[in-house]
Design an enzyme around this catalytic site. Structure first.
Site, PDB file in Angstrom:
ATOM      1  N   ASP A  37       3.526  11.042  13.934  1.00  0.00           N
ATOM      2  CA  ASP A  37       3.532   9.691  13.370  1.00  0.00           C
ATOM      3  C   ASP A  37       3.101   8.666  14.411  1.00  0.00           C
ATOM      4  O   ASP A  37       2.380   7.702  14.107  1.00  0.00           O
ATOM      5  CB  ASP A  37       4.939   9.368  12.854  1.00  0.00           C
ATOM      6  N   SER A  80       0.815  -1.221   0.000  1.00  0.00           N
ATOM      7  CA  SER A  80       0.000   0.000   0.000  1.00  0.00           C
ATOM      8  C   SER A  80       0.844   1.265   0.000  1.00  0.00           C
ATOM      9  O   SER A  80       0.526   2.240  -0.685  1.00  0.00           O
ATOM     10  CB  SER A  80      -0.959  -0.011   1.192  1.00  0.00           C
ATOM     11  N   VAL A 125       1.719  -7.357   6.482  1.00  0.00           N
ATOM     12  CA  VAL A 125       2.776  -7.399   7.480  1.00  0.00           C
ATOM     13  C   VAL A 125       2.594  -6.259   8.473  1.00  0.00           C
ATOM     14  O   VAL A 125       2.499  -5.089   8.092  1.00  0.00           O
ATOM     15  CB  VAL A 125       4.162  -7.298   6.827  1.00  0.00           C
ATOM     16  N   ARG A 173      -2.289  -0.885  10.636  1.00  0.00           N
ATOM     17  CA  ARG A 173      -2.255  -2.355  10.647  1.00  0.00           C
ATOM     18  C   ARG A 173      -1.639  -2.872  11.942  1.00  0.00           C
ATOM     19  O   ARG A 173      -1.961  -3.972  12.388  1.00  0.00           O
ATOM     20  CB  ARG A 173      -1.502  -2.877   9.430  1.00  0.00           C
ATOM     21  N   ASN A 174      -0.751  -2.092  12.566  1.00  0.00           N
ATOM     22  CA  ASN A 174      -0.156  -2.522  13.832  1.00  0.00           C
ATOM     23  C   ASN A 174      -1.179  -2.479  14.964  1.00  0.00           C
ATOM     24  O   ASN A 174      -1.246  -3.380  15.792  1.00  0.00           O
ATOM     25  CB  ASN A 174       1.060  -1.652  14.159  1.00  0.00           C
ATOM     26  N   LYS A 205       7.153   3.517  17.022  1.00  0.00           N
ATOM     27  CA  LYS A 205       5.729   3.879  17.064  1.00  0.00           C
ATOM     28  C   LYS A 205       4.855   2.693  16.689  1.00  0.00           C
ATOM     29  O   LYS A 205       3.706   2.587  17.128  1.00  0.00           O
ATOM     30  CB  LYS A 205       5.450   5.085  16.171  1.00  0.00           C
TER      31      LYS A 205
END
Length: 329
Positions: A245, A11, A280, A256-257, A192
């Site tokens: 960030d 992405s 991922v 996604r994290n 982060k």
């Protein structure tokens, strides 16, 4: 005319290719999958990520031939997951990047070796660090695809390089600025993701906004302590390249994290969460890298330690968060 080699088909690679090509650059785009390359050439869309974005194929040139894509470019933009950097770039000759300027858009570290991506590239290809830069947010690829107002920081020891790449990114919905802090920006980008993952675990366990605010506040202090130990220069962590960030990754629906952590908090195993996401989460690998680096530094890092215990020592998330919450202030 700027000639860029985009390495990666995810992405963020897709979003950066959109920005750069629409600003007039020629982008040779390396993707691992032959089917994805063929789909792009036929339909002008990436079939896997940000598939609403249509590319001008007079400016964007998809290919599975990494050596050719790199040879034609003046700039190399790395946008593959950190865990796959070696498998992609080690195929290149050691002199393949000579004379080129390199930008890392990767928010992770080389697993097991626990080194920053820029450090790996400079050593592997015998490049001076002045040829390197990194892209920092706060910026999610999904919002770039929607042309939402976004801000980027380009960090590097050479402010001319950082400004040149910033110029290539600026448009009506992207503002980009140079900064001379390579290590600080890169380590913050790694850390982060650890914080966002832990915020997701807390959310999955039912903790609310009050706790997450405290968690993120403590995370800023944890990042500051770690950076002071590993890269002791003066930097203002309230800037958007650092705090901004962190905030967008910790709170956004696109993170996604955070999503990965939320699944862990709800009872998913690491493997099942990875399989269901089919993307991922860099924070999973970053936790181990930062935790292992800190064995020598011995910095107080209760959030990173909690994440490591949950992900790698399989301690119950509920138990570990009970321990963690007593260490936060």
């Amino acid at each position: 005319m700027d000639k860029i080699a985009m390495i990666g088909g995810g992405s963020w690679a897709t979003a950066l290719t959109k920005i750069l090509s629409e600003n007039g650059a020629q982008v040779g785009w390396w993707l691992r999958s032959k089917d994805d390359v063929q789909h792009l050439r036929t339909t002008r869309h990436n079939p896997r990520y940000l598939s609403s974005v249509a590319f001008d194929l007079s400016r964007v040139h998809p290919s599975t031939n990494l050596a050719d894509v790199v040879e034609e470019a003046d700039w190399l933009v790395l946008a593959v997951p950190a865990a796959f950097v070696r498998s992609a770039l080690d195929k290149l000759d050691r002199d393949a990047l000579r004379g080129k300027r390199i930008i890392s858009a990767i928010k992770g570290m080389i697993p097991k070796e626990n080194v920053l991506v820029t450090d790996y590239v400079t050593e592997r290809f015998r490049l001076p660090q002045s040829r390197m830069g990194v892209v920092a947010g706060p910026c999610h690829a999904e919002e770039v695809a929607l042309e939402k107002q976004s801000y980027l920081t380009i960090g590097g020891p050479d402010l001319v390089l950082a400004e040149d790449f910033s110029r290539m990114l600026r448009n009506r919905y992207v503002k980009a600025y140079p900064m001379d802090d390579l290590d600080g920006i890169e380590y913050c980008a790694v850390m982060k993701n650890i914080i966002a993952l832990t915020c997701g675990i807390a959310h999955g366990l039912g903790y609310g906004d009050n706790f997450q605010a405290v968690l993120v506040s403590n995370a800023v202090q944890e990042i500051r302590r770690f950076l002071h130990a590993i890269s002791p220069v003066t930097r203002d962590l309230s800037g958007s390249a650092y705090l901004g960030d962190l905030l967008v990754t910790a709170y956004s629906q696109f993170s996604r994290n955070r999503t990965f952590g939320n699944m862990i908090g709800r009872g998913y195993s690491v493997k099942s969460a990875q399989m269901e996401m089919n993307m991922v989460a860099e924070g999973y690998y970053a936790v181990r890298s930062i935790y292992e680096l800190n064995r020598e530094l011995q910095v107080s890092m209760p959030i990173t330690t909690a994440a490591y215990h949950i992900l790698y020592e399989r301690i119950s998330p509920a138990v570990e968060l009970e321990i963690l919450k007593e260490k936060l202030r």
